[in-house]
Design an enzyme around this catalytic site. Sequence first.
Site, PDB file in Angstrom:
ATOM      1  N   CYS A  37      37.255  45.598  27.592  1.00 59.40           N
ATOM      2  CA  CYS A  37      36.047  45.658  26.320  1.00 59.40           C
ATOM      3  C   CYS A  37      36.407  47.037  25.849  1.00 59.40           C
ATOM      4  O   CYS A  37      35.244  47.150  24.841  1.00 59.40           O
ATOM      5  CB  CYS A  37      35.581  44.843  26.375  1.00 59.40           C
ATOM      6  SG  CYS A  37      35.924  43.035  26.476  1.00 59.40           S
ATOM      7  N   HIS A  51      30.127  46.580  21.214  1.00 61.11           N
ATOM      8  CA  HIS A  51      30.907  45.160  21.561  1.00 61.11           C
ATOM      9  C   HIS A  51      30.621  43.952  21.350  1.00 61.11           C
ATOM     10  O   HIS A  51      29.872  43.449  21.535  1.00 61.11           O
ATOM     11  CB  HIS A  51      31.772  46.177  23.746  1.00 61.11           C
ATOM     12  CG  HIS A  51      32.144  44.230  23.534  1.00 61.11           C
ATOM     13  ND1 HIS A  51      33.649  44.668  22.881  1.00 61.11           N
ATOM     14  CD2 HIS A  51      32.316  43.949  24.656  1.00 61.11           C
ATOM     15  CE1 HIS A  51      34.197  43.359  23.976  1.00 61.11           C
ATOM     16  NE2 HIS A  51      33.823  42.858  24.571  1.00 61.11           N
ATOM     17  N   ASN A  62      35.585  37.163  20.943  1.00 62.53           N
ATOM     18  CA  ASN A  62      35.322  38.534  21.916  1.00 62.53           C
ATOM     19  C   ASN A  62      36.934  38.504  21.913  1.00 62.53           C
ATOM     20  O   ASN A  62      37.357  38.457  22.264  1.00 62.53           O
ATOM     21  CB  ASN A  62      35.136  38.366  23.224  1.00 62.53           C
ATOM     22  CG  ASN A  62      35.364  39.233  23.953  1.00 62.53           C
ATOM     23  OD1 ASN A  62      35.604  40.470  22.916  1.00 62.53           O
ATOM     24  ND2 ASN A  62      34.521  39.625  25.247  1.00 62.53           N
TER      25      ASN A  62
HETATM   26  C1  LIG Z   1      30.845  32.793  29.846  1.00 65.40           C
HETATM   27  C2  LIG Z   1      29.206  33.166  29.404  1.00 65.40           C
HETATM   28  C3  LIG Z   1      28.715  31.991  28.261  1.00 65.40           C
HETATM   29  C4  LIG Z   1      28.935  31.584  30.620  1.00 65.40           C
HETATM   30  O1  LIG Z   1      27.587  31.273  30.101  1.00 65.40           O
HETATM   31  P1  LIG Z   1      25.718  31.527  31.188  1.00 65.40           P
HETATM   32  O2  LIG Z   1      25.023  31.402  30.377  1.00 65.40           O
HETATM   33  O3  LIG Z   1      26.357  32.287  31.488  1.00 65.40           O
HETATM   34  O4  LIG Z   1      26.619  29.999  32.027  1.00 65.40           O
HETATM   35  P2  LIG Z   1      27.065  29.195  32.609  1.00 65.40           P
HETATM   36  O5  LIG Z   1      28.244  30.736  34.015  1.00 65.40           O
HETATM   37  O6  LIG Z   1      25.931  29.901  34.067  1.00 65.40           O
HETATM   38  O7  LIG Z   1      27.397  28.074  33.385  1.00 65.40           O
HETATM   39  C5  LIG Z   1      25.847  27.179  33.252  1.00 65.40           C
HETATM   40  C6  LIG Z   1      26.709  25.875  33.030  1.00 65.40           C
HETATM   41  O8  LIG Z   1      27.999  25.523  31.927  1.00 65.40           O
HETATM   42  C7  LIG Z   1      28.508  24.831  32.126  1.00 65.40           C
HETATM   43  N1  LIG Z   1      29.743  25.513  31.313  1.00 65.40           N
HETATM   44  C8  LIG Z   1      30.743  26.934  31.508  1.00 65.40           C
HETATM   45  N2  LIG Z   1      31.380  26.678  30.488  1.00 65.40           N
HETATM   46  C9  LIG Z   1      30.884  25.445  29.689  1.00 65.40           C
HETATM   47  C10 LIG Z   1      31.377  25.291  28.101  1.00 65.40           C
HETATM   48  N3  LIG Z   1      32.494  26.017  27.468  1.00 65.40           N
HETATM   49  N4  LIG Z   1      30.571  24.306  27.673  1.00 65.40           N
HETATM   50  C11 LIG Z   1      29.457  23.499  28.607  1.00 65.40           C
HETATM   51  N5  LIG Z   1      29.499  24.430  29.443  1.00 65.40           N
HETATM   52  C12 LIG Z   1      30.049  25.090  30.060  1.00 65.40           C
HETATM   53  C13 LIG Z   1      29.208  25.652  34.051  1.00 65.40           C
HETATM   54  O9  LIG Z   1      30.499  24.862  34.323  1.00 65.40           O
HETATM   55  C14 LIG Z   1      27.656  25.966  34.179  1.00 65.40           C
HETATM   56  O10 LIG Z   1      27.685  24.085  34.383  1.00 65.40           O
HETATM   57  P3  LIG Z   1      26.842  23.692  35.860  1.00 65.40           P
HETATM   58  O11 LIG Z   1      25.497  23.958  35.859  1.00 65.40           O
HETATM   59  O12 LIG Z   1      26.520  22.392  35.787  1.00 65.40           O
HETATM   60  O13 LIG Z   1      27.981  24.385  37.238  1.00 65.40           O
HETATM   61  C15 LIG Z   1      28.344  34.032  29.845  1.00 65.40           C
HETATM   62  O14 LIG Z   1      28.019  34.352  31.619  1.00 65.40           O
HETATM   63  C16 LIG Z   1      28.667  36.042  29.311  1.00 65.40           C
HETATM   64  O15 LIG Z   1      28.924  35.656  28.160  1.00 65.40           O
HETATM   65  N6  LIG Z   1      29.547  36.425  29.856  1.00 65.40           N
HETATM   66  C17 LIG Z   1      29.610  37.230  29.976  1.00 65.40           C
HETATM   67  C18 LIG Z   1      30.719  37.613  28.889  1.00 65.40           C
HETATM   68  C19 LIG Z   1      31.378  38.551  29.123  1.00 65.40           C
HETATM   69  O16 LIG Z   1      30.750  39.639  28.471  1.00 65.40           O
HETATM   70  N7  LIG Z   1      32.583  38.735  29.320  1.00 65.40           N
HETATM   71  C20 LIG Z   1      33.595  40.446  28.747  1.00 65.40           C
HETATM   72  C21 LIG Z   1      33.302  40.626  28.515  1.00 65.40           C
HETATM   73  S1  LIG Z   1      34.292  42.550  28.127  1.00 65.40           S
END
Ligand SMILES: CC(C)(COP(=O)(O)OP(=O)(O)OC[C@H]1O[C@@H](n2cnc3c(N)ncnc32)[C@H](O)[C@@H]1OP(=O)(O)O)[C@@H](O)C(=O)NCCC(=O)NCCS
Length: 303
Positions: A88, A228, A258
């Site tokens: 990214c 980004h 993304n």
């Molecule tokens: C991926 C991302 C959106 C997840 O959001 P989050 O708020 O961190 O969510 P978590 O990973 O803590 O998951 C919370 C809950 O939602 C659930 N969950 C994950 N994806 C889900 C989806 N698509 N739909 C519903 N629930 C979902 C998880 O299983 C978890 O459930 P649990 O609490 O029962 O275990 C977030 O972490 C993110 O954007 N991270 C950075 C990504 C990034 O920048 N990537 C590229 C770098 S360039």
Amino acid sequence: MVDTNDTWIVERTGIRERHLACPDIATSDMAVAAAREALARRGIEAREIDAILLCTVTPDMMFPSTACLVQDRLGAAGAWGFDLVAACSGFVYGLTVAAHLVGAGTHQKVLVIGADTMSRIVDYTDRATCILFGDAAGAVLVEPSEDDLGFIGHLNEIDGSGAPFLNMPAGGSRRPASAETVANRLHYVKQDGQQVFKYAVRKMYELSSALLAKHGFQPCDVKCFIPHQANKRIITATAERLGLPDDRVILNIEKYGNTTAATIPLGIYDALAEGKLKKGDLVLFAAVGAGYTAGVNLWRWAY
Ligand SMILES: CC(C)(COP(=O)(O)OP(=O)(O)OC[C@H]1O[C@@H](n2cnc3c(N)ncnc32)[C@H](O)[C@@H]1OP(=O)(O)O)[C@@H](O)C(=O)NCCC(=O)NCCS
């Protein structure tokens, strides 16, 4: 496809739409289309290009580089080039390299393309990643400027201790493709979202404020912040810490998701179309990605 819903996706990520390439479209096809539009806008021929920097983690194939495929399709007979693999942060690194090639006086026209077909490496059974990524390409042309416009500076860094948190495990020399790697779904993006999220929020702010201070600017001097687009919450947290008002922050993740190396050129495209980026504006680009990679570039927009 997976157990998710629109409310969760919009609240946690800010994403409403993602665009996926048709099965017969590869990264080079989108890159060529973006490059042609950039060249047409500038009114120059492909044979005038000196170098092509193709920023991607989804090349058409392992080799030859997608830069070579694009060079041939464009008819950029005088160009050399290479693929730049920084996930990214790829496009920000590409801008930095292009600025230095041009700044050295050895290159007049460097084409920087950010292009990724993420749908080919996303696991559509993994709800934690498949809701995030889309396909896209964008391109800019970097040339010498005749006045004070153009590149001001950069702060780029890598931190390989982040490698376990965002990667594609197989398909390289460590774990070549085999029936086992395919069966175990190891040719897809694996991400520990929370780890990456924390790193991104910290680095986007730290590097942005350090680069502005290094060049004697305040955040309020920035007319256009093009970050980004990985998660709306990462962007708003960074903008808030910098004290940037909403109208100076390009936020288009809602429309594309993304798109890895393509998010920043898409941001430029939308900022220009919406009149949010004009000649002479101080523009800050910031990205964090797999690696970890992180980078910020400061430019005075010249077009
Ligand atoms: C991926 C991302 C959106 C997840 O959001 P989050 O708020 O961190 O969510 P978590 O990973 O803590 O998951 C919370 C809950 O939602 C659930 N969950 C994950 N994806 C889900 C989806 N698509 N739909 C519903 N629930 C979902 C998880 O299983 C978890 O459930 P649990 O609490 O029962 O275990 C977030 O972490 C993110 O954007 N991270 C950075 C990504 C990034 O920048 N990537 C590229 C770098 S360039």
